[in-house]
Design an enzyme around this catalytic site. Structure first.
Site, PDB file in Angstrom:
ATOM      1  N   ASN A 155       2.478 -10.852  -5.057  1.00  0.00           N
ATOM      2  CA  ASN A 155       3.213  -9.601  -6.461  1.00  0.00           C
ATOM      3  C   ASN A 155       4.551 -10.361  -7.158  1.00  0.00           C
ATOM      4  O   ASN A 155       5.593  -9.961  -6.195  1.00  0.00           O
ATOM      5  CB  ASN A 155       3.406  -8.648  -5.743  1.00  0.00           C
ATOM      6  CG  ASN A 155       3.342  -7.248  -6.065  1.00  0.00           C
ATOM      7  OD1 ASN A 155       3.816  -6.907  -6.599  1.00  0.00           O
ATOM      8  ND2 ASN A 155       3.197  -6.106  -5.321  1.00  0.00           N
ATOM      9  N   ARG A 175      -0.802 -10.093  -7.993  1.00  0.00           N
ATOM     10  CA  ARG A 175      -0.939  -8.153  -8.432  1.00  0.00           C
ATOM     11  C   ARG A 175      -0.566  -8.828 -10.325  1.00  0.00           C
ATOM     12  O   ARG A 175       0.266  -9.562 -10.435  1.00  0.00           O
ATOM     13  CB  ARG A 175      -0.354  -7.886  -7.014  1.00  0.00           C
ATOM     14  CG  ARG A 175      -0.160  -7.198  -7.962  1.00  0.00           C
ATOM     15  CD  ARG A 175       0.808  -5.162  -7.525  1.00  0.00           C
ATOM     16  NE  ARG A 175       0.665  -4.359  -8.826  1.00  0.00           N
ATOM     17  CZ  ARG A 175       1.921  -3.723  -8.259  1.00  0.00           C
ATOM     18  NH1 ARG A 175       3.046  -3.382  -7.334  1.00  0.00           N
ATOM     19  NH2 ARG A 175       2.174  -2.398  -9.450  1.00  0.00           N
ATOM     20  N   HIS A 206      -1.040   1.286 -11.062  1.00  0.00           N
ATOM     21  CA  HIS A 206      -0.866   0.729  -9.606  1.00  0.00           C
ATOM     22  C   HIS A 206      -2.333   1.261  -9.106  1.00  0.00           C
ATOM     23  O   HIS A 206      -2.547   2.148  -7.930  1.00  0.00           O
ATOM     24  CB  HIS A 206       0.389   2.713  -9.411  1.00  0.00           C
ATOM     25  CG  HIS A 206       1.493   2.342  -9.234  1.00  0.00           C
ATOM     26  ND1 HIS A 206       2.116   3.482  -9.794  1.00  0.00           N
ATOM     27  CD2 HIS A 206       2.239   1.442  -8.870  1.00  0.00           C
ATOM     28  CE1 HIS A 206       3.601   2.995  -9.338  1.00  0.00           C
ATOM     29  NE2 HIS A 206       3.115   1.576  -8.979  1.00  0.00           N
ATOM     30  N   LEU A 211       4.207   7.027  -4.719  1.00  0.00           N
ATOM     31  CA  LEU A 211       5.584   7.781  -4.893  1.00  0.00           C
ATOM     32  C   LEU A 211       6.573   6.465  -4.180  1.00  0.00           C
ATOM     33  O   LEU A 211       6.734   6.352  -3.072  1.00  0.00           O
ATOM     34  CB  LEU A 211       6.217   8.923  -4.145  1.00  0.00           C
ATOM     35  CG  LEU A 211       4.687  10.343  -4.921  1.00  0.00           C
ATOM     36  CD1 LEU A 211       5.149  11.506  -3.986  1.00  0.00           C
ATOM     37  CD2 LEU A 211       4.840  10.530  -5.773  1.00  0.00           C
ATOM     38  N   GLY A 212       6.972   5.513  -4.918  1.00  0.00           N
ATOM     39  CA  GLY A 212       7.894   4.595  -4.769  1.00  0.00           C
ATOM     40  C   GLY A 212       9.303   4.327  -5.491  1.00  0.00           C
ATOM     41  O   GLY A 212       8.964   5.106  -6.302  1.00  0.00           O
ATOM     42  N   GLY A 223       8.654   2.650  -8.095  1.00  0.00           N
ATOM     43  CA  GLY A 223       7.646   3.088  -9.261  1.00  0.00           C
ATOM     44  C   GLY A 223       6.420   4.776  -8.926  1.00  0.00           C
ATOM     45  O   GLY A 223       6.895   3.934  -7.955  1.00  0.00           O
ATOM     46  N   ARG A 281      13.636   5.115 -14.363  1.00  0.00           N
ATOM     47  CA  ARG A 281      12.454   5.326 -15.379  1.00  0.00           C
ATOM     48  C   ARG A 281      12.845   6.930 -15.051  1.00  0.00           C
ATOM     49  O   ARG A 281      12.535   7.947 -14.507  1.00  0.00           O
ATOM     50  CB  ARG A 281      11.255   4.924 -14.952  1.00  0.00           C
ATOM     51  CG  ARG A 281      11.464   3.394 -15.662  1.00  0.00           C
ATOM     52  CD  ARG A 281       9.382   2.944 -14.950  1.00  0.00           C
ATOM     53  NE  ARG A 281       9.549   2.682 -13.572  1.00  0.00           N
ATOM     54  CZ  ARG A 281       8.333   2.230 -13.542  1.00  0.00           C
ATOM     55  NH1 ARG A 281       7.873   1.893 -13.729  1.00  0.00           N
ATOM     56  NH2 ARG A 281       8.525   1.045 -12.390  1.00  0.00           N
ATOM     57  N   ARG A 316      15.543   7.323  -0.450  1.00  0.00           N
ATOM     58  CA  ARG A 316      16.931   7.223   0.720  1.00  0.00           C
ATOM     59  C   ARG A 316      18.601   7.916   0.299  1.00  0.00           C
ATOM     60  O   ARG A 316      18.712   8.804   1.758  1.00  0.00           O
ATOM     61  CB  ARG A 316      16.603   6.491   1.246  1.00  0.00           C
ATOM     62  CG  ARG A 316      16.348   6.308   2.650  1.00  0.00           C
ATOM     63  CD  ARG A 316      15.565   5.518   3.637  1.00  0.00           C
ATOM     64  NE  ARG A 316      14.942   4.569   2.983  1.00  0.00           N
ATOM     65  CZ  ARG A 316      14.845   3.019   3.146  1.00  0.00           C
ATOM     66  NH1 ARG A 316      14.739   2.565   4.853  1.00  0.00           N
ATOM     67  NH2 ARG A 316      14.913   2.362   2.120  1.00  0.00           N
ATOM     68  N   GLY A 353       6.633   8.400   0.026  1.00  0.00           N
ATOM     69  CA  GLY A 353       5.540   9.157   0.047  1.00  0.00           C
ATOM     70  C   GLY A 353       5.041   8.938   1.426  1.00  0.00           C
ATOM     71  O   GLY A 353       4.773  10.247   1.909  1.00  0.00           O
ATOM     72  N   GLU A 408      -1.730  -2.175  -0.820  1.00  0.00           N
ATOM     73  CA  GLU A 408      -1.650  -3.265  -2.073  1.00  0.00           C
ATOM     74  C   GLU A 408      -2.650  -5.371  -1.607  1.00  0.00           C
ATOM     75  O   GLU A 408      -3.341  -5.745  -1.953  1.00  0.00           O
ATOM     76  CB  GLU A 408      -0.918  -3.538  -3.341  1.00  0.00           C
ATOM     77  CG  GLU A 408      -0.759  -2.274  -3.815  1.00  0.00           C
ATOM     78  CD  GLU A 408       0.946  -1.601  -4.629  1.00  0.00           C
ATOM     79  OE1 GLU A 408       1.329  -2.020  -3.705  1.00  0.00           O
ATOM     80  OE2 GLU A 408       0.638  -1.599  -5.644  1.00  0.00           O
TER      81      GLU A 408
HETATM   82  P1  AMP Z   1       8.340   1.094  -2.462  1.00  0.00           P
HETATM   83  O1  AMP Z   1       8.238   1.172  -4.392  1.00  0.00           O
HETATM   84  O2  AMP Z   1       6.680   2.094  -2.359  1.00  0.00           O
HETATM   85  O3  AMP Z   1       8.841   0.966  -2.046  1.00  0.00           O
HETATM   86  O4  AMP Z   1       9.395   2.448  -2.531  1.00  0.00           O
HETATM   87  C1  AMP Z   1      10.906   2.216  -2.483  1.00  0.00           C
HETATM   88  C2  AMP Z   1      11.207   3.881  -1.972  1.00  0.00           C
HETATM   89  O5  AMP Z   1      10.947   4.046  -0.797  1.00  0.00           O
HETATM   90  C3  AMP Z   1      12.445   3.596  -2.272  1.00  0.00           C
HETATM   91  O6  AMP Z   1      13.195   4.757  -3.330  1.00  0.00           O
HETATM   92  C4  AMP Z   1      13.755   4.075  -0.777  1.00  0.00           C
HETATM   93  O7  AMP Z   1      14.716   4.875  -0.660  1.00  0.00           O
HETATM   94  C5  AMP Z   1      12.224   4.934  -0.226  1.00  0.00           C
HETATM   95  N1  AMP Z   1      11.817   5.098   0.698  1.00  0.00           N
HETATM   96  C6  AMP Z   1      11.744   4.292   1.770  1.00  0.00           C
HETATM   97  N2  AMP Z   1      11.761   4.789   3.484  1.00  0.00           N
HETATM   98  C7  AMP Z   1      12.108   5.840   3.004  1.00  0.00           C
HETATM   99  C8  AMP Z   1      12.222   6.731   4.131  1.00  0.00           C
HETATM  100  N3  AMP Z   1      12.294   6.394   5.546  1.00  0.00           N
HETATM  101  N4  AMP Z   1      12.338   8.121   3.873  1.00  0.00           N
HETATM  102  C9  AMP Z   1      13.092   8.308   2.394  1.00  0.00           C
HETATM  103  N5  AMP Z   1      12.320   7.948   1.327  1.00  0.00           N
HETATM  104  C10 AMP Z   1      11.910   5.894   1.677  1.00  0.00           C
END
Ligand code: AMP
Length: 429
Positions: free
Chosen positions: A7, A90, A179, A208-209, A211, A240, A284, A332, A407
């Site tokens: 990825n 990916r 996604h 929700l990450g 991106g 973004r 976080r 999420g 994924e």
């Molecule tokens: P991803 O791109 O799917 O890896 O997600 C990254 C996002 O998830 C970042 O903004 C992190 O701060 C958030 N995240 C990861 N763990 C937590 C948590 N325990 N509580 C709140 N947000 C989190």
């Protein structure tokens, strides 16, 4: 024999290694450039061991990937070397015609390169990772899964922008959706968790990450995704902007002396959670700052939740109702606050969270969040089981599912399927 999943992001590359026969996870890897572009760090984490890291001096991105692949292939921590049967990538964009995983060849690489203008940070990275794989593992077939593929059937009413029609006909300007691998996985997984056939379900899936996007899915088929022509549309994200009034863009270009490059940089890298909070792009950290009383961090979280809630409502209405709302992605999956905040006000759509769990962290390691059968027993019985949960109230008409997106697993599974199909076809000749 194993399946290697790659990825490739703009500034880091994630790897995952699976056993070919069982799809059991063997290891994960991360290639990162924490400081300058010539200095990379590879971290390899075996499924049943501790991470090992190595620093690499590499001239560029491609050389970094080649070196990381070499480390992965020869690492003694994974036994006596790894034999890779197929590599799955990916990939961000394959255009609206591609619905299925593809074998990567020269024509496919040309097709991918044609969409560089749509995702200028991600597509070159994907092509570099393919070139690196060709050089490090020259005899291994490569398969690509495109983020856009799940959206191949979204209807014209959802994909056309209200712009001059010639922009669509002559320049291909339309909505694509992104996604898709995550949304496709969550569609399957939600049906499995609800013991229903995907053809019976209306789902809104929020990935929700760093991106973020949401997809409305009816009968197993994506109806629309909130990302559009580029991955900049839709939700507010880490850095973004997501959807904003195009009038603002015209204003800052014409009246505020901003250059196109500055504007692009602002929309991609200085907006979203970072732009409003001024604290961080990391959810976080923004949550932590808000808890300590930082008002702009609180505001950033409120805007984020408001926009997700509004979009879930809009998508549910396009489906004519909702059977399940799915949360996935780092935010999420992990932020109980965000999920509760999004669900506030969605009662009119039949969404009711389980009140007894209010404030409970439904982190994926939380054994108490799993209902019914023992999570441990299920995990022991199946290497494909992951700890996903339903957090809706027992009498909630719409279910609320927290699903750990996979994924990499989807890519491994599809790459394996392509290898087996080819072998079967050859046997049948
Ligand atoms: P991803 O791109 O799917 O890896 O997600 C990254 C996002 O998830 C970042 O903004 C992190 O701060 C958030 N995240 C990861 N763990 C937590 C948590 N325990 N509580 C709140 N947000 C989190």
């Amino acid at each position: 024999m194993s399946i290697l999943v790659i990825n490739a992001g703009s500034s880091s590359v994630k790897f995952a290694l699976f056993e070919f026969d069982t799809l059991r996870s063997l290891a994960r890897g991360l290639l990162d450039w924490p400081g300058d572009a010539q200095h990379a760090v590879v971290t390899l984490t075996p499924a049943d061991g501790n991470p090992i890291s190595r620093e690499l001096d590499v001239p560029d991105y491609r050389a970094g990937v080649v070196a990381a692949l070499e480390m992965l292939r020869t690492s003694k921590t994974l036994g006596d070397g790894i034999l890779v049967r197929v590599v799955g990538h990916r990939l961000i964009h394959g255009g609206p015609q591609i619905r299925r995983p593809v074998r990567i060849d020269a024509a496919m690489k040309d097709l991918i390169a044609r969409y560089t203008h749509v995702a200028p940070l991600h597509i070159p990275a994907g092509l570099e990772a393919i070139a690196a794989t060709e050089s490090a593992l020259p005899d291994v077939p490569q398969v690509g899964l495109f983020d856009t593929a799940f959206f191949a059937d979204i209807p014209p009413a959802a994909y056309l922008y209200p712009l001059p029609y010639a922009w669509y006909e002559d320049w291909g300007i339309r909505r694509f959706g992104y996604h898709g691998t995550s949304h496709a996985y969550c569609t399957e997984r939600a049906a499995e968790m609800l013991h229903r056939d995907p053809s019976q379900l209306r789902l809104v899936i929020c990935h929700l990450g760093q991106g973020s996007s949401a997809t409305a899915v009816r009968g197993g088929v994506a109806v629309t995704n909130t990302m559009g022509f580029s991955p900049l549309e839709g939700f507010m994200m880490g850095t973004r902007s997501g959807t904003v009034d195009p009038g603002i863009l015209l204003h800052v270009l014409k009246e505020r002396g901003m250059s196109v490059d500055e504007l692009a940089d602002t929309l991609h890298k200085k907006s979203g959670l970072l732009g409003i909070s001024g604290v961080s792009s990391d959810f976080r950290q923004v949550e932590a700052a808000a808890a300590e009383g930082n008002d702009r961090a609180r505001l950033a979280l409120d805007v984020y939740a408001y926009r997700v809630r509004a979009m879930v409502g809009a998508l549910a209405v396009t489906l004519g109702g909702l059977d399940a709302l799915v949360f996935t992605g780092g935010i999420g999956e992990n932020s109980a606050w965000l999920r509760a905040e999004v669900c506030k006000g969605l009662e009119c759509l039949g969404v009711h969270l389980d009140a007894s769990r209010k404030g409970t962290s439904y982190s994926l390691g939380d054994e108490s969040a799993e209902r019914g059968e023992s999570r441990r027993a299920k995990k022991a019985a199946s290497p494909l089981f992951w700890p996903d949960v339903d957090i809706a109230a027992p009498n909630s008409p719409a279910r609320v599912l927290v699903i750990q997106t996979r994924e990499d697993f989807m890519i491994a599974r599809e790459a394996r399927r392509m290898v087996l199909e080819k072998m079967n076809a050859e046997c049948g000749k």
